[in-house]
Motif scaffolding. Structure first.
Motif, PDB file in Angstrom:
ATOM      1  N   VAL A 112       0.868  -1.174   0.000  1.00  0.00           N
ATOM      2  CA  VAL A 112       0.000   0.000   0.000  1.00  0.00           C
ATOM      3  C   VAL A 112       0.906   1.225   0.000  1.00  0.00           C
ATOM      4  O   VAL A 112       1.701   1.407   0.909  1.00  0.00           O
ATOM      5  N   MET A 113       0.802   2.025  -1.047  1.00  0.00           N
ATOM      6  CA  MET A 113       1.654   3.208  -1.178  1.00  0.00           C
ATOM      7  C   MET A 113       3.137   2.827  -1.095  1.00  0.00           C
ATOM      8  O   MET A 113       3.958   3.562  -0.555  1.00  0.00           O
ATOM      9  N   ASP A 321      -8.176   6.582   3.779  1.00  0.00           N
ATOM     10  CA  ASP A 321      -7.196   7.621   3.441  1.00  0.00           C
ATOM     11  C   ASP A 321      -6.245   7.863   4.601  1.00  0.00           C
ATOM     12  O   ASP A 321      -5.035   8.053   4.392  1.00  0.00           O
ATOM     13  N   LEU A 322      -6.777   7.856   5.809  1.00  0.00           N
ATOM     14  CA  LEU A 322      -5.943   8.066   6.997  1.00  0.00           C
ATOM     15  C   LEU A 322      -4.882   6.973   7.109  1.00  0.00           C
ATOM     16  O   LEU A 322      -3.694   7.257   7.315  1.00  0.00           O
ATOM     17  N   ILE A 323      -5.291   5.714   6.939  1.00  0.00           N
ATOM     18  CA  ILE A 323      -4.348   4.601   7.037  1.00  0.00           C
ATOM     19  C   ILE A 323      -3.355   4.644   5.878  1.00  0.00           C
ATOM     20  O   ILE A 323      -2.146   4.463   6.063  1.00  0.00           O
ATOM     21  N   GLY A 324      -3.864   4.878   4.663  1.00  0.00           N
ATOM     22  CA  GLY A 324      -2.983   4.917   3.499  1.00  0.00           C
ATOM     23  C   GLY A 324      -1.933   6.015   3.591  1.00  0.00           C
ATOM     24  O   GLY A 324      -0.746   5.790   3.308  1.00  0.00           O
ATOM     25  N   ARG A 325      -2.346   7.216   3.990  1.00  0.00           N
ATOM     26  CA  ARG A 325      -1.407   8.324   4.131  1.00  0.00           C
ATOM     27  C   ARG A 325      -0.390   8.052   5.230  1.00  0.00           C
ATOM     28  O   ARG A 325       0.806   8.365   5.091  1.00  0.00           O
ATOM     29  N   GLN A 332       8.152   6.385   3.969  1.00  0.00           N
ATOM     30  CA  GLN A 332       9.093   7.347   3.413  1.00  0.00           C
ATOM     31  C   GLN A 332      10.127   7.803   4.449  1.00  0.00           C
ATOM     32  O   GLN A 332      11.237   8.193   4.083  1.00  0.00           O
ATOM     33  N   GLU A 333       9.783   7.703   5.716  1.00  0.00           N
ATOM     34  CA  GLU A 333      10.704   8.132   6.786  1.00  0.00           C
ATOM     35  C   GLU A 333      11.564   6.986   7.303  1.00  0.00           C
ATOM     36  O   GLU A 333      12.344   7.176   8.230  1.00  0.00           O
ATOM     37  N   ARG A 334      11.422   5.798   6.743  1.00  0.00           N
ATOM     38  CA  ARG A 334      12.126   4.616   7.275  1.00  0.00           C
ATOM     39  C   ARG A 334      13.645   4.793   7.206  1.00  0.00           C
ATOM     40  O   ARG A 334      14.164   5.517   6.401  1.00  0.00           O
TER      41      ARG A 334
END
Length: 334
Positions: A112-113, A321-325, A332-334
């Motif tokens: 997901v994303m 949307d909340l979970i996906g974002r 991205q911060e990993r």
């Protein structure tokens, strides 16, 4: 009862009949005695080796090692549609995995994303007859699959009188009423490969993820419907009484449900980061009715033990949307 004197004058057959009757009386007396039953400790239902075999099967079948786990209520079933190139693994195919309530219950593995995720829609509830070890098993499996962060969602009933139907409450703390009654999936011998004991439940819900969730919620327009609060878990399946609801409110509880905490405890024990929210599907029982109160009918339906409010498609989409974002930002911060 016969003795030597009375039996000495009897025939051999009479003596054997008397001995058989005596034996029958002794057997009946034994059957009437209460039997000693030693229940299996919760921690022994799914030993480490079995859980490891489940996780290895999932990894080998999906060819994905997920970093994020999602266990959500049935109202978020559409969340699975966001999984890219999903690998659906039925419960029945996983070695020694318990059967779900629905015949087609399954795990879904994919992305997901861009974030590798393993998701479970229909969780196990203790009020449906599952023991607490089974309720927390999916978390154990996800932990051994490589999951480091887990997201948990569910329906809940409002205790806070300011909450409306369809509101979303991000959990910042909880009160484990079931655990106070000595009911826990960790009861029994400890296996340190799952996690060490004792362990603290303070700050179980990751503060950074909570802050990210609040920011994302505001960005997608949930300001009026988004809260942060305290969740309490009851055993169920009976809903709380008015007196119990008032007691919970006095304790600082904002919402109450019958799930989540067995999974939260297992996740905390395993060292996973936790983000959790509930969607309010029942209004507070003793919320004062006001003129034009749209929740009045739902309050009465809860008192009559009818089905929870159906979550509107827009609110479901907002939760997705909340979970996906959140998944995207975390990855991205990993």
């Amino acid at each position: 009862m016969c003795n030597i004197d009375c039996c000495s004058g009897r025939s051999p057959i009479a003596k054997r009949m008397a001995a058989r009757r005596l034996l029958q009386l002794q057997e009946e007396e034994e059957r009437r005695k209460p039997k000693l039953v030693i229940p299996t400790p919760q921690s022994l239902f799914y030993p480490y080796e079995e859980v490891e075999a489940m996780s290895q099967y999932i990894i080998e079948t999906s060819h994905i090692r997920p970093k994020y786990g999602l266990i959500c209520g049935s109202f978020l079933g559409s969340m699975i549609s966001l999984v890219e190139q999903p690998v659906v693994i039925p419960f029945a195919d996983i070695p020694n995995f318990p059967a779900g309530i629905e015949a087609n219950d399954s795990l879904v593995v994919g992305n997901v994303m861009g974030a590798p995720i393993i998701a479970l829609v229909n969780r196990f509830h203790s009020c449906d007859g599952y023991n607490l070890a089974t309720c927390s098993l999916p978390v154990r499996v996800m932990q051994l699959c490589g999951v480091k962060t887990i997201m948990l969602t569910s329906r809940a009933a409002a205790v806070n009188q300011q909450y409306g139907l369809g509101d979303i409450m991000l959990i910042e703390d909880h009160i484990n009423v079931v655990g106070m009654m000595d009911q826990t999936s960790l009861e029994g011998p400890s296996d340190p490969r799952f996690g060490s004991r004792p362990f603290s439940m303070v700050d179980s819900y990751d503060k950074d993820l909570l802050a990210m969730g609040l920011d994302i919620g505001r960005e997608i327009g949930l300001n009026k419907f988004l809260h942060r609060g305290v969740y309490a878990c009851l055993g169920g399946p009976a809903n709380e009484t008015l007196a119990e609801e008032r007691a919970l409110r006095t304790m600082g509880v904002d919402a109450v449900g019958m799930s989540l905490l067995p999974e939260v405890i297992a996740a905390r024990h395993g060292g996973l980061k936790i983000f959790s929210f509930v969607i309010i599907s029942w209004a507070a029982n003793d919320k004062p009715a006001e003129e034009g109160d749209k929740d009045a009918d739902h309050r009465s339906s809860r008192t009559e033990d009818k089905e929870p409010m159906e979550v509107s498609p827009l609110r479901v989409q907002a939760c997705c949307d909340l979970i996906g974002r959140l998944l995207y930002d975390m990855h991205q911060e990993r």
